[in-house]
Design an enzyme around this catalytic site. Structure first.
Site, PDB file in Angstrom:
ATOM      1  CB  VAL A   1      26.155  18.432   1.570  1.00  0.00           C
ATOM      2  CG1 VAL A   1      26.055  19.911   1.265  1.00  0.00           C
ATOM      3  CG2 VAL A   1      27.030  17.741   0.541  1.00  0.00           C
TER       4      VAL A   1
ATOM      5  CG  LEU B   1      31.660  18.710   0.903  1.00  0.00           C
ATOM      6  CD1 LEU B   1      31.721  17.212   1.118  1.00  0.00           C
ATOM      7  CD2 LEU B   1      31.039  19.363   2.119  1.00  0.00           C
TER       8      LEU B   1
ATOM      9  CD  GLU C   1      31.045  11.024   1.045  1.00  0.00           C
ATOM     10  OE1 GLU C   1      31.434   9.929   1.484  1.00  0.00           O
ATOM     11  OE2 GLU C   1      29.933  11.195   0.520  1.00  0.00           O
TER      12      GLU C   1
ATOM     13  CG  PHE D   1      40.948  14.133  -8.928  1.00  0.00           C
ATOM     14  CD1 PHE D   1      41.363  14.814  -7.798  1.00  0.00           C
ATOM     15  CD2 PHE D   1      39.757  13.437  -8.882  1.00  0.00           C
ATOM     16  CE1 PHE D   1      40.605  14.804  -6.630  1.00  0.00           C
ATOM     17  CE2 PHE D   1      38.979  13.420  -7.724  1.00  0.00           C
ATOM     18  CZ  PHE D   1      39.411  14.106  -6.606  1.00  0.00           C
TER      19      PHE D   1
ATOM     20  N   GLY E   1      43.277   3.368 -11.261  1.00  0.00           N
ATOM     21  CA  GLY E   1      42.868   2.383 -10.259  1.00  0.00           C
ATOM     22  C   GLY E   1      41.708   1.566 -10.780  1.00  0.00           C
TER      23      GLY E   1
ATOM     24  CB  CYS F   1      29.208  12.813  -5.910  1.00  0.00           C
ATOM     25  SG  CYS F   1      28.341  13.264  -4.396  1.00  0.00           S
TER      26      CYS F   1
ATOM     27  NE  ARG G   1      26.238   7.570  -0.109  1.00  0.00           N
ATOM     28  CZ  ARG G   1      25.804   8.791   0.207  1.00  0.00           C
ATOM     29  NH1 ARG G   1      24.594   9.181  -0.142  1.00  0.00           N
ATOM     30  NH2 ARG G   1      26.596   9.629   0.860  1.00  0.00           N
TER      31      ARG G   1
HETATM   32  N1  LIG Z   1      28.198  13.609  -0.214  1.00  0.00           N
HETATM   33  C1  LIG Z   1      29.019  14.471  -0.773  1.00  0.00           C
HETATM   34  O1  LIG Z   1      30.227  14.373  -0.648  1.00  0.00           O
HETATM   35  C2  LIG Z   1      28.493  15.615  -1.591  1.00  0.00           C
HETATM   36  C3  LIG Z   1      27.147  15.686  -1.955  1.00  0.00           C
HETATM   37  N2  LIG Z   1      26.705  16.718  -2.734  1.00  0.00           N
HETATM   38  C4  LIG Z   1      25.283  16.826  -3.077  1.00  0.00           C
HETATM   39  O2  LIG Z   1      24.588  17.313  -1.914  1.00  0.00           O
HETATM   40  C5  LIG Z   1      23.280  16.727  -1.835  1.00  0.00           C
HETATM   41  C6  LIG Z   1      23.102  16.035  -0.501  1.00  0.00           C
HETATM   42  O3  LIG Z   1      24.017  14.969  -0.450  1.00  0.00           O
HETATM   43  P1  LIG Z   1      24.329  14.174   0.920  1.00  0.00           P
HETATM   44  O4  LIG Z   1      24.590  15.157   1.995  1.00  0.00           O
HETATM   45  O5  LIG Z   1      25.359  13.163   0.593  1.00  0.00           O
HETATM   46  O6  LIG Z   1      22.871  13.517   1.140  1.00  0.00           O
HETATM   47  P2  LIG Z   1      22.378  12.322   2.048  1.00  0.00           P
HETATM   48  O7  LIG Z   1      21.484  11.524   1.229  1.00  0.00           O
HETATM   49  O8  LIG Z   1      23.521  11.722   2.781  1.00  0.00           O
HETATM   50  O9  LIG Z   1      21.498  13.080   3.181  1.00  0.00           O
HETATM   51  C7  LIG Z   1      20.358  13.820   2.935  1.00  0.00           C
HETATM   52  C8  LIG Z   1      19.582  14.070   4.252  1.00  0.00           C
HETATM   53  O10 LIG Z   1      18.370  14.758   3.927  1.00  0.00           O
HETATM   54  C9  LIG Z   1      17.340  14.274   4.787  1.00  0.00           C
HETATM   55  N3  LIG Z   1      16.035  14.583   4.232  1.00  0.00           N
HETATM   56  C10 LIG Z   1      15.369  13.980   3.209  1.00  0.00           C
HETATM   57  N4  LIG Z   1      14.181  14.601   3.001  1.00  0.00           N
HETATM   58  C11 LIG Z   1      14.089  15.595   3.913  1.00  0.00           C
HETATM   59  C12 LIG Z   1      13.118  16.593   4.192  1.00  0.00           C
HETATM   60  N5  LIG Z   1      11.976  16.674   3.515  1.00  0.00           N
HETATM   61  N6  LIG Z   1      13.355  17.462   5.196  1.00  0.00           N
HETATM   62  C13 LIG Z   1      14.507  17.391   5.904  1.00  0.00           C
HETATM   63  N7  LIG Z   1      15.469  16.481   5.680  1.00  0.00           N
HETATM   64  C14 LIG Z   1      15.265  15.594   4.694  1.00  0.00           C
HETATM   65  C15 LIG Z   1      17.639  12.792   4.904  1.00  0.00           C
HETATM   66  O11 LIG Z   1      17.009  12.252   6.050  1.00  0.00           O
HETATM   67  C16 LIG Z   1      19.181  12.798   4.991  1.00  0.00           C
HETATM   68  O12 LIG Z   1      19.607  12.903   6.344  1.00  0.00           O
HETATM   69  C17 LIG Z   1      23.159  15.815  -3.060  1.00  0.00           C
HETATM   70  O13 LIG Z   1      22.569  16.551  -4.087  1.00  0.00           O
HETATM   71  C18 LIG Z   1      24.607  15.511  -3.416  1.00  0.00           C
HETATM   72  O14 LIG Z   1      24.772  15.240  -4.780  1.00  0.00           O
HETATM   73  C19 LIG Z   1      27.529  17.727  -3.144  1.00  0.00           C
HETATM   74  C20 LIG Z   1      28.856  17.727  -2.803  1.00  0.00           C
HETATM   75  C21 LIG Z   1      29.446  16.673  -1.998  1.00  0.00           C
HETATM   76  O1  LIG Z   2      29.864  16.197  -5.645  1.00  0.00           O
HETATM   77  C1  LIG Z   2      30.381  15.538  -4.773  1.00  0.00           C
HETATM   78  O2  LIG Z   2      29.745  14.893  -3.968  1.00  0.00           O
HETATM   79  C2  LIG Z   2      31.853  15.480  -4.610  1.00  0.00           C
HETATM   80  O3  LIG Z   2      32.357  14.428  -5.470  1.00  0.00           O
HETATM   81  C3  LIG Z   2      33.765  14.224  -5.383  1.00  0.00           C
HETATM   82  O4  LIG Z   2      34.143  13.913  -4.055  1.00  0.00           O
HETATM   83  P1  LIG Z   2      34.063  12.424  -3.430  1.00  0.00           P
HETATM   84  O5  LIG Z   2      33.053  11.622  -4.170  1.00  0.00           O
HETATM   85  O6  LIG Z   2      33.919  12.621  -1.961  1.00  0.00           O
HETATM   86  O7  LIG Z   2      35.462  11.738  -3.643  1.00  0.00           O
HETATM   87  P2  LIG Z   2      36.757  11.940  -4.568  1.00  0.00           P
HETATM   88  O8  LIG Z   2      37.928  12.168  -3.699  1.00  0.00           O
HETATM   89  O9  LIG Z   2      36.516  12.900  -5.654  1.00  0.00           O
HETATM   90  O10 LIG Z   2      36.867  10.475  -5.204  1.00  0.00           O
HETATM   91  C4  LIG Z   2      35.852   9.969  -6.051  1.00  0.00           C
HETATM   92  C5  LIG Z   2      36.281   8.642  -6.622  1.00  0.00           C
HETATM   93  O11 LIG Z   2      37.328   8.830  -7.570  1.00  0.00           O
HETATM   94  C6  LIG Z   2      38.397   7.933  -7.290  1.00  0.00           C
HETATM   95  N1  LIG Z   2      39.669   8.580  -7.688  1.00  0.00           N
HETATM   96  C7  LIG Z   2      39.976   9.829  -7.268  1.00  0.00           C
HETATM   97  C8  LIG Z   2      41.152  10.438  -7.668  1.00  0.00           C
HETATM   98  C9  LIG Z   2      42.039   9.755  -8.506  1.00  0.00           C
HETATM   99  O12 LIG Z   2      43.125  10.248  -8.925  1.00  0.00           O
HETATM  100  N2  LIG Z   2      41.714   8.498  -8.914  1.00  0.00           N
HETATM  101  C10 LIG Z   2      40.548   7.884  -8.521  1.00  0.00           C
HETATM  102  O13 LIG Z   2      40.285   6.728  -8.928  1.00  0.00           O
HETATM  103  C11 LIG Z   2      38.315   7.657  -5.798  1.00  0.00           C
HETATM  104  O14 LIG Z   2      38.933   6.424  -5.477  1.00  0.00           O
HETATM  105  C12 LIG Z   2      36.812   7.644  -5.598  1.00  0.00           C
HETATM  106  O15 LIG Z   2      36.293   6.362  -5.874  1.00  0.00           O
HETATM  107  C13 LIG Z   2      34.459  15.534  -5.784  1.00  0.00           C
HETATM  108  O16 LIG Z   2      35.870  15.382  -5.676  1.00  0.00           O
HETATM  109  C14 LIG Z   2      34.009  16.686  -4.899  1.00  0.00           C
HETATM  110  O17 LIG Z   2      34.606  17.917  -5.339  1.00  0.00           O
HETATM  111  C15 LIG Z   2      32.489  16.804  -5.007  1.00  0.00           C
HETATM  112  O18 LIG Z   2      32.000  17.823  -4.151  1.00  0.00           O
END
Ligand SMILES: NC(=O)C1=CN([C@@H]2O[C@H](COP(=O)(O)OP(=O)(O)OC[C@H]3O[C@@H](n4cnc5c(N)ncnc54)[C@H](O)[C@@H]3O)[C@@H](O)[C@H]2O)C=CC1
Ligand SMILES: O=C(O)[C@H]1O[C@H](OP(=O)(O)OP(=O)(O)OC[C@H]2O[C@@H](n3ccc(=O)[nH]c3=O)[C@H](O)[C@@H]2O)[C@H](O)[C@@H](O)[C@@H]1O
Length: 436
Positions: A11, A151, A153, A250, A254, A261, A329
């Site tokens: 993010v 967003l 991934e 969605f 599967g 997340c 993950r």
């Molecule tokens: N991965 C995704 O698709 C999405 C994630 N989120 C949410 O966004 C948040 C972040 O998720 P990710 O980006 O996947 O996290 P991530 O775990 O991949 O990365 C977090 C980063 O923060 C850094 N970090 C940790 N402590 C720190 C500190 N004190 N100062 C500076 N950097 C530090 C880590 O080294 C790491 O690079 C979570 O709450 C997640 O639920 C929301 C929407 C989409």
């Molecule tokens: O909070 C988050 O981090 C994000 O979590 C999901 O995004 P993401 O985990 O990247 O992936 P998705 O495309 O949502 O898929 C999640 C899981 O659901 C499964 N899925 C998705 C769609 C579907 O129709 N069926 C299904 O089994 C996928 O295979 C996958 O394992 C949400 O879609 C995002 O809007 C949100 O920001």
């Protein structure tokens, strides 16, 4: 505008890069020195289509910078995004230690009015905690805003640059004005910024993820029923998805949802409910159904081989939790590998992006191959776990010559039933009749 982004995971990196692309000066801060060095040297730490181009352009044109120093990173920044991890704690609730640590550190180093923005997924009430942690040592005015990120991934850049909506939780007019200016280039497509209070914004994020996880799980249960009554879940999906109240997306059945997340956020929302003396029954069912859905094909596999998988070689196509990412993950592949090894089978796996991560986790417990076809050599069956596009139209003649038996277990319904019948495969899929 000068922006700081704290945390450069998925993010943080996408937020920082996209806001640099819309003309802002962005400094990303991360405590992981190796990662920061890598990014300073022009290497991006995640695989995300389209991100590398934006990353290269914005670093080369001097709008995107990286540092390990929080003080240096926030110097002159009008807004500070917190994109820090919120992993599940021992009891399932979101662990806020990263967010609150940075909030504590920010107080004494803010030098002018700043908006601090929670981009992480955080439980209701976190903005109050962040505000209190900063206020302890702050000498200047500041606002704390909740701005959850939606967003996905794999399509993160597209989702960020053209959001369906932007949710902003704040009651401060000053913060509203700054946030509107920041997001103006992204919402010009006509999609709205929705302003609300912080608590509603925080809950909106969990409600969205839990709703989507429930939608998928509902279809997985319909699929399980389809198998029992002789219906086809793909037809049912088309039949209901065309109802605009339901929508087409969605609804794909599967072998369960995974990723960083949905599993953690459904669990955290259930925990928030429990803490407020509310039993959110649907969420408990969603978690339970998803757990068993992930290894749903294993009993079919065992039965197909007359209860004896010992010494059988299973080819696995796909390891990432979904296509277009290297993220493993909570990936269903990991659960299936464990189940297969437990039953004495061996696994030879191929994934275009995620093999390195699985190798780090599992070492030589399974074998990894350079191509999807190499995984099939001498295999007793193929198990499809991730719907990478290249698996959709394989060379079936070549597959025939490599597989020991013409049998496929497909966790993502990649092929048409009549096609598999014509090709003479034994074909197990999800929510459809088995072809023998
Ligand atoms: N991965 C995704 O698709 C999405 C994630 N989120 C949410 O966004 C948040 C972040 O998720 P990710 O980006 O996947 O996290 P991530 O775990 O991949 O990365 C977090 C980063 O923060 C850094 N970090 C940790 N402590 C720190 C500190 N004190 N100062 C500076 N950097 C530090 C880590 O080294 C790491 O690079 C979570 O709450 C997640 O639920 C929301 C929407 C989409
Ligand atoms: O909070 C988050 O981090 C994000 O979590 C999901 O995004 P993401 O985990 O990247 O992936 P998705 O495309 O949502 O898929 C999640 C899981 O659901 C499964 N899925 C998705 C769609 C579907 O129709 N069926 C299904 O089994 C996928 O295979 C996958 O394992 C949400 O879609 C995002 O809007 C949100 O920001």
């Amino acid at each position: 505008m000068k922006i700081a982004v704290v945390g450069t995971g998925y993010v943080g990196l996408v937020t920082g890069t996209c806001f640099a692309e819309t003309g802002n000066q962005v400094t990303c801060v991360d405590i992981n020195a190796e990662k920061v060095q890598q990014m300073q040297a022009g290497k991006i730490p995640i695989y995300e289509p389209g991100l590398d181009d934006l990353f290269q352009r914005n670093t080369q044109e001097g709008r995107l910078h990286f540092t390990t120093s929080l003080k240096e990173g926030i110097d002159g920044a009008k807004v500070i995004f917190l994109a820090l991890p919120t992993p599940p704690g021992a009891d399932g609730s979101a662990d806020l230690k990263y967010i609150l640590q940075v909030a504590n550190d920010l107080g004494p180093i803010l030098s002018d009015y700043t908006v601090i923005i929670d981009k992480s997924t955080v439980p209701v009430g976190t903005s109050d905690k962040v505000r209190a942690a900063i206020a302890k040592n702050a000498t200047v005015e500041f606002d704390v805003v909740s701005n959850p990120e939606f967003l996905r991934e794999g399509v993160a850049v597209e989702d960020f640059m053209k959001p369906d909506r932007v949710v902003i939780g704040t009651q401060s007019d000053r913060a509203k004005d700054l946030m509107s200016r920041l997001y103006a280039p992204l919402v010009r497509q006509g999609n709205p910024i929705i302003f609300m209070d912080e608590r509603s914004a925080e809950l909106t994020k969990y409600a969205a993820n839990a709703f989507l996880a429930t939608k998928i799980t509902f279809m997985n249960e319909i699929a399980n029923l389809c198998e029992l009554v002789g219906a086809n879940v793909d037809e049912v999906r088309k039949g209901i998805g065309t109802d605009s109240r339901i929508g087409k997306r969605f609804l794909f059945a599967g072998i369960g949802y995974g990723g960083s997340c949905f599993p953690k956020d459904v669990q955290a929302l259930a925990k928030t409910s429990a803490e407020n003396d509310y039993e959110f029954k649907i969420l408990d069912s969603v978690m339970q159904v998803n757990e068993s859905q992930k290894t749903k094909l294993i009993p079919h596999l065992a039965k197909h081989f007359k209860g004896d998988l010992a010494g059988k070689k299973i080819a696995m196509w796909g390891l990432a939790f979904k296509p277009y990412t290297d993220d493993i993950r909570e990936a269903p592949s990991l659960y299936n590998i464990d189940a297969l090894l437990e039953l004495g089978a061996t696994v030879s796996a191929y994934d275009p992006e995620a093999m390195e991560h699985v190798k780090q986790l599992m070492g030589d417990k399974i074998t990894f191959t350079k191509t999807p076809y190499e995984a099939l050599e001498g295999a007793d069956a193929l198990l499809i776990v991730t719907e990478w596009p290249q698996f959709r139209t394989p060379d079936f003649d070549r597959m025939d010559s490599l597989l020991k038996n013409k049998v496929i277990f497909d966790g993502r319904n990649l092929y048409e039933l009549n096609q598999m019948q014509e090709l003479g495969y034994t074909y197990y899929s999800i929510g459809r009749q088995t072809i023998h």
